[in-house]
Motif scaffolding. Structure first.
Motif, PDB file in Angstrom:
ATOM      1  N   LYS A 255      42.746  43.925  37.809  1.00  0.00           N
ATOM      2  CA  LYS A 255      42.655  42.498  38.128  1.00  0.00           C
ATOM      3  C   LYS A 255      42.810  42.303  39.651  1.00  0.00           C
ATOM      4  N   GLU A 256      43.659  43.126  40.234  1.00  0.00           N
ATOM      5  CA  GLU A 256      43.882  43.071  41.685  1.00  0.00           C
ATOM      6  C   GLU A 256      42.569  43.375  42.425  1.00  0.00           C
ATOM      7  N   ILE A 257      41.843  44.384  41.926  1.00  0.00           N
ATOM      8  CA  ILE A 257      40.563  44.759  42.545  1.00  0.00           C
ATOM      9  C   ILE A 257      39.557  43.603  42.381  1.00  0.00           C
ATOM     10  N   VAL A 258      39.554  43.009  41.179  1.00  0.00           N
ATOM     11  CA  VAL A 258      38.637  41.890  40.912  1.00  0.00           C
ATOM     12  C   VAL A 258      38.950  40.724  41.866  1.00  0.00           C
ATOM     13  N   ASN A 259      40.225  40.434  42.027  1.00  0.00           N
ATOM     14  CA  ASN A 259      40.617  39.344  42.937  1.00  0.00           C
ATOM     15  C   ASN A 259      40.183  39.638  44.370  1.00  0.00           C
ATOM     16  N   ASP A 260      40.366  40.893  44.782  1.00  0.00           N
ATOM     17  CA  ASP A 260      39.933  41.300  46.141  1.00  0.00           C
ATOM     18  C   ASP A 260      38.443  41.040  46.299  1.00  0.00           C
ATOM     19  N   PHE A 261      37.680  41.429  45.282  1.00  0.00           N
ATOM     20  CA  PHE A 261      36.215  41.246  45.341  1.00  0.00           C
ATOM     21  C   PHE A 261      35.872  39.768  45.444  1.00  0.00           C
ATOM     22  N   ASN A 262      36.480  38.973  44.564  1.00  0.00           N
ATOM     23  CA  ASN A 262      36.172  37.533  44.553  1.00  0.00           C
ATOM     24  C   ASN A 262      36.514  36.863  45.886  1.00  0.00           C
ATOM     25  N   ALA A 263      37.532  37.395  46.556  1.00  0.00           N
ATOM     26  CA  ALA A 263      37.972  36.781  47.814  1.00  0.00           C
ATOM     27  C   ALA A 263      37.165  37.284  49.017  1.00  0.00           C
ATOM     28  N   THR A 264      36.428  38.386  48.856  1.00  0.00           N
ATOM     29  CA  THR A 264      35.713  38.963  50.011  1.00  0.00           C
ATOM     30  C   THR A 264      34.203  39.035  49.742  1.00  0.00           C
ATOM     31  N   VAL A 265      33.765  40.161  49.221  1.00  0.00           N
ATOM     32  CA  VAL A 265      32.321  40.373  49.008  1.00  0.00           C
ATOM     33  C   VAL A 265      31.737  39.311  48.074  1.00  0.00           C
ATOM     34  N   GLY A 266      32.481  38.992  47.034  1.00  0.00           N
ATOM     35  CA  GLY A 266      32.014  37.991  46.075  1.00  0.00           C
ATOM     36  C   GLY A 266      31.789  36.648  46.753  1.00  0.00           C
TER      37      GLY A 266
ATOM     38  N   GLU B 174      31.255  36.098  49.895  1.00  0.00           N
ATOM     39  CA  GLU B 174      30.151  36.232  50.859  1.00  0.00           C
ATOM     40  C   GLU B 174      28.786  36.190  50.155  1.00  0.00           C
ATOM     41  N   LYS B 175      28.701  36.848  48.983  1.00  0.00           N
ATOM     42  CA  LYS B 175      27.410  36.943  48.295  1.00  0.00           C
ATOM     43  C   LYS B 175      27.242  35.921  47.179  1.00  0.00           C
ATOM     44  N   GLY B 176      28.210  35.050  47.013  1.00  0.00           N
ATOM     45  CA  GLY B 176      28.091  34.000  45.994  1.00  0.00           C
ATOM     46  C   GLY B 176      28.231  34.525  44.577  1.00  0.00           C
ATOM     47  N   ILE B 177      29.148  35.470  44.389  1.00  0.00           N
ATOM     48  CA  ILE B 177      29.373  36.040  43.041  1.00  0.00           C
ATOM     49  C   ILE B 177      30.853  35.877  42.687  1.00  0.00           C
ATOM     50  N   TYR B 178      31.084  35.513  41.450  1.00  0.00           N
ATOM     51  CA  TYR B 178      32.470  35.405  40.986  1.00  0.00           C
ATOM     52  C   TYR B 178      32.617  36.233  39.712  1.00  0.00           C
ATOM     53  N   VAL B 179      33.520  37.215  39.749  1.00  0.00           N
ATOM     54  CA  VAL B 179      33.722  38.073  38.567  1.00  0.00           C
ATOM     55  C   VAL B 179      34.830  37.488  37.696  1.00  0.00           C
ATOM     56  N   GLU B 180      34.460  37.237  36.459  1.00  0.00           N
ATOM     57  CA  GLU B 180      35.441  36.715  35.491  1.00  0.00           C
ATOM     58  C   GLU B 180      35.902  37.885  34.623  1.00  0.00           C
ATOM     59  N   TYR B 181      37.172  38.224  34.735  1.00  0.00           N
ATOM     60  CA  TYR B 181      37.713  39.463  34.167  1.00  0.00           C
ATOM     61  C   TYR B 181      38.437  39.187  32.847  1.00  0.00           C
ATOM     62  N   LEU B 182      38.118  39.968  31.852  1.00  0.00           N
ATOM     63  CA  LEU B 182      38.754  39.797  30.548  1.00  0.00           C
ATOM     64  C   LEU B 182      39.157  41.169  30.002  1.00  0.00           C
ATOM     65  N   SER B 183      40.462  41.345  29.807  1.00  0.00           N
ATOM     66  CA  SER B 183      40.923  42.627  29.271  1.00  0.00           C
ATOM     67  C   SER B 183      41.042  42.513  27.752  1.00  0.00           C
TER      68      SER B 183
END
Lengths: 294, 488
Positions: free
Chosen positions: B52-63, B65-74
């Motif tokens: 989830k930490e990695i997903v949050n990092d992505f959403n706050a940076t590359v996501g 910038e590129k207009g992508i939001y990852v919705e994470y479900l375990s």
């Protein structure tokens, strides 16, 4: 010819029934029909079903694991079913006796059946533990070295059958209800005729509760032939497939190996087996089940 | 009375309206201006939180910038849920599966091939360690990329070695050393075994069945394999396999079947403080790099032998290792000259067939495979890296001070993954049953493996025949391996 009012009435009736009709068609009738078609196909859920006729059934007949799980399931049924019937009826007879603290005893017997399956399984895993388990510890007090209940193939099946008695509470309650329905005047008449307790049980109680026994028998046949959750949690079918049951192999084929067609064929065979055994029970019931007023 | 009734109805209506207006929204966290990528992952507990930490990092940076939001479900049972959702036409955009599902799902057309996307992102053969790159392929196509990988090694308890120094020396063994061959492993095990007053096993120096997770891959350490990918056939009854499982059986024969089964049934669960290795009931065992994390959680004293943990900062790996009661080394091989043999299990990220945001999903997969991100995730999960390039910082600061051992093993030419067989779950079950029959002394290894070989061959031929009948491309021809070699 139906009159307009009758058509309206029929429409209203069907309208009110329609949620059930749609639900039944959508979630039961159509899936059951499709499962029969899939049993004639190679089907992995993702690829289109490939019709292969009776090949799945032929393969099952030649599959040693199929026969192994079938035999295992029957072995389990032969151990668990009569034991469950006798123990639950025995407990119900004891609990029906007018003694002090009757409600407490009834509660104690019923309580285990309220414990969730997974919790029961974890508890019994410890009870059956060969080294630290309560059962082997007690056996050791008497100088008996208990076996590896769940780790040795020859003991795993009897251990599971023994464990099945843990959940007889529900059956006991049904028996109790039946026992309380037996007319008192029959016992009084028997007593006046000088009939002893055992004879009363044989000639009054058992015939009078025979419909309840029959109901429990049919439910037990269905239940034991579909055994799944407890061995799935406790032994995963091991050791060396000693507790690998029909429904577990069916589940593995469907959801682990993605062989939906093969699993559907197994499900239909299971249905036929249960139907046959239930049919035999119904056929035999004419001889030993007595309905009041019949 | 009537007033009371109206009052109750009014309160209920008010509550219902309040819930509708101010209640939780399923999509509340979703930014409106971004493409939402749904990601289902099998991990739960700590591992899920770390991803989830990695997903949050992505959403706050590359996501961002590129207009992508990852919705994470375990979730649990992810393979089944992904399959059902894919069949229903509503798959997640990304699914985190296990290694065995790559070939299984690829063969039934449940996955999107990733070759073009990987190429666009510069992810190719040289970027990954060979064993992981090949294992992500099936039938010539790339179907998955790694999320976290692993390699297995021998873990041993240095403290118990020292406590039994005299017994080890008497057996001609070095208490400061580690078994280099299978024969030496057996001698170490025997010298470390302890029996109770009844003559039953109390401590096992080594027991192949404990935890026994990788038993099916034992032939790797004997120079064999269960499946020949080149010839596309099983080799369960090869001389190497027979030797491997005869060795497994030798432990039951030496310790006694009843004693061994009783001992095993008395062991605590893996993820518990009663874990056999942690409490010293089993002195040596085959495990992956994650073991360091479990030890830290369940028996932290084992990771603080000489000084407090904080002092490890800035120390060299060799210095850090002094602080640990245990160590890891390559699991010994039975074949002279065959070194650094390991089984490499791994977790993968895939894009299920019919996923709506294929390109955006791969942006996240590529992000996870960026060296800095991958190293962060692998350090959090206490795993080695699947990538060829590994930073010095990763090796130095990794929670497992022996991570270098796992890195070397994973990079070795003798690192072997789960065989690229679509019917592997079925094969695994069949083999596990056969192995149980062997170590419970119900059958001798050779006939048991011959029977298993016949059954596996029959299942394999049947699967191939059906795939051909439906005109599927999910069948690999002999000589093509899993297809990754063809690309070179």
């Amino acid at each position: 010819m139906m009159r307009r009012a009758e058509w309206v009435s029929l429409g209203k009736g069907l309208g009110f029934l329609s949620p059930w009709i749609f639900g039944f068609l959508l979630f039961t009738a159509i899936p059951v029909g499709l499962s029969f078609y899939y049993s004639l196909c190679d089907y992995s859920l993702l690829q289109a079903p490939l019709y292969i006729g009776l090949q799945n059934y032929r393969d099952l007949m030649a599959d040693p694991v199929f026969w192994k799980v079938l035999v295992n399931t029957f072995k389990y049924a032969v151990m668990a079913l009569p034991a469950g019937m006798v123990v639950s009826l025995g407990l119900a007879l004891l609990l029906n006796a007018p003694i002090k603290g009757q409600a407490i005893y009834r509660t104690i017997i019923f309580l285990p059946s309220l414990v969730p399956t997974v919790a029961s399984a974890m508890l019994w895993l410890w009870l059956f533990n060969a080294k630290l388990g309560l059962i082997n510890t007690i056996l050791r007090w008497f100088g008996i070295e208990g076996p590896g209940w769940l780790t040795m193939p020859q003991w795993a099946m009897p251990a599971l059958a023994m464990m099945s008695l843990w959940g007889v509470g529900h059956t006991v309650v049904i028996y109790l209800a039946g026992l309380q329905d037996v007319p008192k005047d029959l016992y009084e008449a028997a007593e006046l005729d000088g009939v002893g307790p055992l004879s009363r049980l044989r000639n009054v109680t058992l015939p009078m509760i025979s419909p309840v026994i029959f109901f429990n028998l049919v439910m037990a046949i269905i239940g034991t032939l579909q055994v799944f959750a407890i061995p799935f949690i406790m032994t995963q079918g091991g050791p060396a497939r000693a507790t690998y049951f029909f429904t577990m192999y069916l589940y593995d084929n469907a959801f682990q190996y993605l062989k939906m067609g093969y699993a559907s064929a197994m499900a239909w065979i299971q249905l036929v087996i249960i139907l046959c055994l239930t049919g035999i029970a119904f056929w035999s019931s004419k001889r030993w089940v007595h309905y009041q007023g019949a | 009375m009537r007033v009371m009734r109206y009052l109750v109805i009014a309160v209920l209506l008010l509550l219902a309206t309040g819930l509708l207006v101010f209640g939780p929204r399923a999509n509340a966290d979703r930014p409106k201006d971004r493409v939402v990528v749904s990601y289902w992952e099998k991990w739960t507990g700590n591992e899920a939180e770390q991803m989830k930490e990695i997903v949050n990092d992505f959403n706050a940076t590359v996501g961002k910038e590129k207009g992508i939001y990852v919705e994470y479900l375990s979730m649990s049972n992810i393979n089944q849920k992904t399959l059902v959702a894919t069949a229903a036409g509503v798959p997640p955009d990304i699914a985190g599966l296990w290694d065995a599902q790559v070939a299984q799902f690829a063969a039934i057309d449940a996955l999107e091939p990733l070759d073009d996307l990987a190429r666009e992102h510069g992810i190719g053969e040289g970027y990954y360690k060979r064993v992981y790159w090949e294992a992500c392929h099936y039938n010539g196509k790339l179907w998955a990329l790694i999320s976290t990988p692993a390699a297995v090694a021998l873990h041993y308890n240095k403290r118990i070695f020292q406590e039994n120094a005299a017994a080890l020396r008497k057996a001609g063994l070095d208490p400061d050393g580690v078994p280099k061959t299978v024969e030496e492993l057996d001698r170490y095990a025997e010298a470390l075994d302890k029996l109770d007053a009844r003559g039953r096993v109390d401590v096992a120096g080594y027991l192949p069945m404990e935890p026994g997770w990788f038993l099916v891959h034992t032939p790797y350490w004997f120079g064999g394999q269960l499946f020949d990918a080149e010839a596309q056939k099983f080799t369960a009854d090869s001389p190497e396999s027979v030797r491997a499982f005869t060795w497994v059986q030798s432990y039951s024969k030496r310790l006694g079947k009843d004693s061994m089964t009783e001992f095993r049934s008395g062991l605590g669960g893996f993820n518990s403080a009663q874990n056999a290795f942690l409490v010293g009931q089993v002195v040596m065992e085959q495990q992956g790099p994650w073991m360091a994390n479990y030890i830290e959680d369940l028996a932290p004293k084992m990771n603080r032998r000489a000084f407090p943990k904080e002092q490890e900062k800035g120390m060299s790996v060799e210095e850090r290792r002094r602080n640990y009661e245990w160590a890891a080394a390559p699991f010994p091989s039975a074949v002279p000259g065959l070194e650094k043999v390991t089984y490499t299990g791994f977790d993968v990220l895939v894009i299920p067939r019919g996923a709506r945001h294929r390109k955006e999903a791969f942006e996240f997969i590529a992000y996870v495979n960026r060296q800095d991100v991958m190293e962060k995730l692998c350090a959090l999960h206490c795993k080695n890296s699947p990538l060829t390039e590994v930073s010095e910082k990763f090796l130095r600061e990794h929670p497992n001070p022996y991570i270098g051992v796992f890195e070397e093993l994973a990079a070795s030419p003798n690192a072997k993954p789960v065989p690229p067989v679509p019917i592997w779950p079925e094969v695994n079950e069949e083999m596990n049953n056969t192995i149980q029959q062997i170590y419970l002394l119900e059958k001798e290894p050779e006939p048991a493996l011959r029977e298993a070989q016949a059954r596996l061959t029959e299942k394999w031929e049947r699967f191939q025949a059906l795939q051909r009948a439906r005109g599927s491309t999910g069948v690999v021809a002999p000589g093509e391996g899993n297809g990754s070699e063809v690309r070179r």
